[in-house]
Design a protein around this motif. Sequence first.
Motif: not given
Length: 153
Positions: A8-13, A19-30
């Motif tokens: 969404n326009g900002r850098d993420v590191e 083996n982590e799915t993107l949905i888990d990264t987006l919902r749980l971490r971010l």
Amino acid sequence: MLVRFRLNGRDVELDVPSNETLIDTLRLRLKVKSVKRGCERGECGSCTILLDGRPVTSCMLLTPQVNGREVVTVEGLERDPLFNQLVKSFIDNGAVQCGFCTPGILLTAWAAIRENRFKSMDDVADYIGNLCRCTGYIKIAKAVWSVASGVRK
């Protein structure tokens, strides 16, 4: 595994398991809650995001696959005029019921309108493959077509 991408326009590191799915990264971490967990098989579209401008299901991607790429959710389009037209059209046409599927449908429709994929309302019904259990799709197709037909002019 260290992963860098734009969200969404900002850098993420982030350091994530390989083996982590993107949905888990987006919902749980971010804490991006517009991305919904549905079937977890890439069939329902509730977890749809835009990856480099194209709609994809985030449950079918591993987070390392988005390294160096751009990820957009509905939060990243809140100031986009076309996106706001779509949201208004969904409201005006009664295309929002429970709202669970709405973010994924909006992203899919937004991308398709930008690519000029819709020549008729039938095209909308054929293209949008996201599952909705509340509206029966007619109101969704009308809402999308009302914006798409105006953009085509």
